[in-house]
Write a protein that holds these residues in place. Sequence first.
Motif: not given
Lengths: 161, 116, 519
Positions: C139-146, C148-153
């Motif tokens: 979540i904290v390293l990604t630069g892509d909103i989708f 980020m959602y995947v890592f959030l899940e």
Amino acid sequence: MKMSEKPYELSVIVRTVARLLFGLILIFGFYVIVHGHITPGGGFQGGVVTALAVIMLLAAYGYEGVVTEVREKILERFESLGAIMFWTLGLVGVIATATYFADVLYKGTPGELISAGTIPLMNIAVGMKVASGVAVLVIIMSIGMYYSRKYQKAEKEGAEE
Amino acid sequence: MIEGYIPYIFAISLFVLGLGTIVMKNNLIKILIGLDIMESAVHLFLISLGYRTGGTAPIWTGITGEKIFVLPIPQALTLTAIVIGLATLAMALSITVQVYRHYGTLDIREIRRLRG
Amino acid sequence: MNIMEHIAILVVITPLFGAFSTPFVSLAGKKAADIWVGIFSGLTFVFSILLGLKVLRSGIVIYTLGAPEPAIATVDYNGLIFPVRILLEVDALSALLALVISLIGFFAAIYSWRYMEHDTGVEKFYTLFLLLLTGMLGIVLTGDIFNMYVFLEIMSISAYALVAFRKETFEAVEAGIKYLVVGSAASTLILLAVAILYGVYGSLTIAQIAHLIEVSPSPLIWGALALYLTGFILKAGIVPLHMWLIDAHPAAPSSISALLSGVVIKTGAYAIIRIFFTLYGVEVMNRALIGWIIVVIAVITMFVGGSLGLIQQDLKRLLAYSSVAQMGYIALGIGVALIAFNTTAGDAGLVGALFHLLNHAIMKGMLFLIAGVILHQLGTRNINEMGGLIKKMPITSACFIIGGLAIAGVPPFNGFVSKLILYEASAMISPALAVIAIISSALTLGMYLRVIQTAFLGRAPETLKDIRDPPASMLIPIVILAILIVIFGILPSLPVDSIITPAVEAVKNQASYLSAVLP
């Protein structure tokens, strides 16, 4: 009506058809996984189809009939192995001086089975993980089926006494 | 004019329906169904974003000579979201089995021993 | 293969590999699995430090997955240049968060060795633990909103499983299902926000969307902002969406509680900062309005957390309420920074928010680990059943007193410094805000003084005879975190100058975040 010896099994017709279809469903699942890069489908879809074969057995033979044949411990290992395989295929790109997940293998002609570099291999890894994962999941969740039957039986015996 | 928006209107109403199910129902299984309806609404929304009238599946085979494809990225996103939804649902149902074993009921008004 | 070139992705994939190889390693026994998890979380920590050093030295690090070169983020299509691939974009803020996450993760892993010795299925626990770490770092390293959602899940699903890990107790199961239902609903809202942004701008890269929002703000993005904010406020455990936190954090095994309260909710705060300051940018939004909304929510959060925490009998539940209150302070800093962006007050608000984020991760991580020690040695979490612990377990008790005073904002500990910065920042906006913040800090002080008075000082009950400090592998993480608290309190300029200020600069400088990806 007299209770049969194995109350968790369905009728002989269902069991026979399940036995017959088991291999066919497996083959179809493998087909979807392997052709993932050139047809609709792929690792996840094929993996779920493959797992359906186990789920069908579960429906026909019940939890007690299946756990003796399908070892969930081995399926769990397969799941982890699929994940590690996927991870390693990603690393191939790094080793080949590109980036993680870069497609550096032989690309072939588009539309043929042997093409698209690492993508079909990744499909196989994902298929392995999903097939074993979903199968383990359903087997573990159907423990509930087993318990509820056990409780019902215990309650019935308690009532008779 | 309105035809183009029908998928969006449908997706948003499904979403609201799912949210309403979560808020208003008391049975845990029904709440999980509501959660899934909500997720499906978002999937539908994503898919309809990438649709083109008369488009075919975005797979290049070189044989049939299709010219118009639907946009593949929303499909990839939807597939990922479906996989995640499957994982969440499996987790939820497994915990629900445990809830039933502890409480003997799936009514959320009775699953309230934690207080404070 | 140059390791520094791939350092950004290594931070994410190291715990991922550890997670899926643990089931095989655990075939060789529990000891092997323990050491394996220690190695992998330690490696993640080392890589995070290296990544931080690289970011401090050479600015924003771009890592494009699947590209021939890590730095190539865009393609040139007939003169139209846009990013297509998933990319990791690490600025000083991301690097700070990654450092905090992997630090607490490493200590929690070491602590779990002895803490989880009586539990079954430890290899599954370790797999989920490392997946939780992977999700947070992603979540904290990604630069892509989708992405980020995947890592959030990934993070959320492993967190649900870990909260419900002790499924023999009704508490874990009930907290798990509550957390799961509200958490998945929040995730769905976030996914809908992602879908709306994708529908409007046809891109998923944060930098590209930020650029397009600057060029042509569409009215639909405010709907997406509302959905995003609702989702991440829930994930951050801020009032009015905090109820799951109170149940979920105490129910998990203590090393997981330390991670959940210490860093998992911080990823929500990170996402809020990232969305406000980078994705939307302060120029397009009515920042005074949104800032005041955040400030009001923050004030309510501080009061609810502080006052309800006062009456708790359960030590871990009290700590969970205290987490809610401290999230209020972080939100206060963010709100102040939004209202007074690019002034002295705004900068102080950001410094305070990020420094308090770092401090709270260390303090609350340590306090939950100590609560786990007490549960492990005494077998109870009820404060009233404890007493005189300082004579029986002096080191643990000293650490708890340090942590409790630090979190209440007593000098000379680190919590005092970050709270002081926040008071100053809010006083520059409105003196009443600072007064409210100080009053709610007094509530926190009362809460911890009560625990220290009842549980650690006083006379020991007859039932607590032969208890002592825990084994070394549980004690060392606690002591190191306590030392960090004291060092950061006495020498606050050490962390502030070296890591907090660059992160604040990164938050304020949206243009450089954009220009790192777009040519």
